[in-house]
Scaffold this active site. Sequence first.
Site, PDB file in Angstrom:
ATOM      1  N   LEU A  14     -53.002 -20.844  15.685  1.00 31.96           N
ATOM      2  CA  LEU A  14     -52.575 -21.830  14.689  1.00 31.96           C
ATOM      3  C   LEU A  14     -52.892 -21.277  13.308  1.00 31.96           C
ATOM      4  O   LEU A  14     -53.800 -21.724  12.620  1.00 31.96           O
ATOM      5  CB  LEU A  14     -53.264 -23.178  14.911  1.00 31.96           C
ATOM      6  N   HIS A  15     -52.170 -20.256  12.942  1.00 27.42           N
ATOM      7  CA  HIS A  15     -52.343 -19.597  11.654  1.00 27.42           C
ATOM      8  C   HIS A  15     -50.981 -19.487  10.984  1.00 27.42           C
ATOM      9  O   HIS A  15     -49.973 -19.289  11.655  1.00 27.42           O
ATOM     10  CB  HIS A  15     -52.946 -18.205  11.858  1.00 27.42           C
ATOM     11  N   ALA A  16     -50.938 -19.633   9.696  1.00 32.00           N
ATOM     12  CA  ALA A  16     -49.725 -19.467   8.885  1.00 32.00           C
ATOM     13  C   ALA A  16     -48.571 -20.347   9.357  1.00 32.00           C
ATOM     14  O   ALA A  16     -48.679 -21.561   9.332  1.00 32.00           O
ATOM     15  CB  ALA A  16     -49.338 -18.004   8.805  1.00 32.00           C
TER      16      ALA A  16
END
Length: 85
Positions: A14-16
């Site tokens: 759950l990044h960018a």
Amino acid sequence: MPQRRLTVRTEVGLHARPAAQFVRAAAEHPGDVTVARGDGDPVPAKSILAVLALGVRHGDEITVTAEGERAEAVLDALAAIVEAD
């Protein structure tokens, strides 16, 4: 209050971009939506900073909780985002 335990399959966790998609989907729901990493404390799923601060990586398990009339629908949408390869 409906709740789901999901395994994050997105390559970057759950990044960018996946985090932004996750937050947008949560924000469309009028009720409260929270997310927690593992057995940690839940944070508001409508806050990009809170979601990024969890540091969720590929393969991590998260718990998503929603309340309100369309809780199951928002959980389905969030599951589709994090479980996509």
